[in-house]
Design a protein around this motif. Structure first.
Motif: not given
Ligand SMILES: [Zn+2]
Length: 217
Positions: A97-103, A107-125
């Motif tokens: 979907h448009s405006d997807c937060g995960a996507m 584009m700006t992985p530094e914004k989720v640097n402190g979120l270990k679970a999120v960073a590990a999850w979006i590795r699948h992309a």
């Protein structure tokens, strides 16, 4: 909490009585035809988008509609296997979907640097970002995000096909996999043409299908 209680109260008193017969029919089992895999985003509601009744969609929602490859998938993998092997769904839809937060996080992985679970999850992309950069790196941020969202659907379909149960049923013609992207402000869908890996507006996809049917008739 009040809103939540008010919602289930209204469902119980006003909505359920109108669908009582359907729920009674479904009491002893389900036979959904479709596994829908979509994003957890609150604006993208599977049953509303697909106009599906209870019992019609088996649903797996994850951040970014990501499907980890076979062997790494945990709960997502169990959901896919159960849907394909036990429920014997005929279709799997992956919906971005448009405006997807995960996507946007890709584009700006530094914004989720402190979120270990999120960073590990979006590795699948990870592959999505690499492919989108190679193919569309010259686009502005808005257009790049659109392509990234589409590339993500393509990559997640590739991950889905790493599941032996999915691969086998695709080969035997007992399962069909579809990709699409929902545009939130326009209410429009773009569907993946898997032969060209291009996304086409729903109207164009329907015209294309009608032409193919006319040729084969
Ligand atoms: Zn999303």
């Amino acid at each position: 909490m009040e809103k939540f209680i008010a919602g289930i109260t209204r469902f119980q008193n006003e909505v359920f009585p109108k669908s009582r017969h359907l729920y009674e029919q479904l009491a002893d089992g389900q036979a959904p035809e479709t596994l829908y895999i979509g994003c957890s985003d609150s604006r993208v509601i599977p049953n509303e988008l697909m106009q599906a009744l209870p019992g019609e969609l088996f649903i797996c929602r994850t951040a970014g509609n990501l499907v980890p490859p076979y062997g790494e998938a945990g709960g997502v993998g169990a959901t896919v296997e159960f849907a394909v092997e036990i429920l014997k769904v005929r279709h799997i839809v992956i919906c971005g979907h448009s405006d997807c937060g995960a996507m946007k996080a890709l584009m700006t992985p530094e914004k989720v640097n402190g979120l270990k679970a999120v960073a590990a999850w979006i590795r699948h992309a990870d592959r999505v970002a690499a492919v989108a950069n190679a193919l569309h790196g010259d686009l502005d941020d808005h257009d790049f995000l659109s392509r990234l969202i589409e590339e993500n659907v393509i990559t997640q379909i590739d991950h889905l096909i790493t599941y032996p149960c999915v691969a086998a049923k695709l080969r035997s013609g007992n399962l069909f996999v579809h990709g699409m992207v929902f545009d939130i402000p326009k209410g429009e869908f773009r569907l993946l043409d898997r032969s060209t890996l291009r996304f086409l507006p729903l109207s164009e996809m329907l015209e294309q299908r009608a032409r193919q049917e006319a040729i084969s008739a």
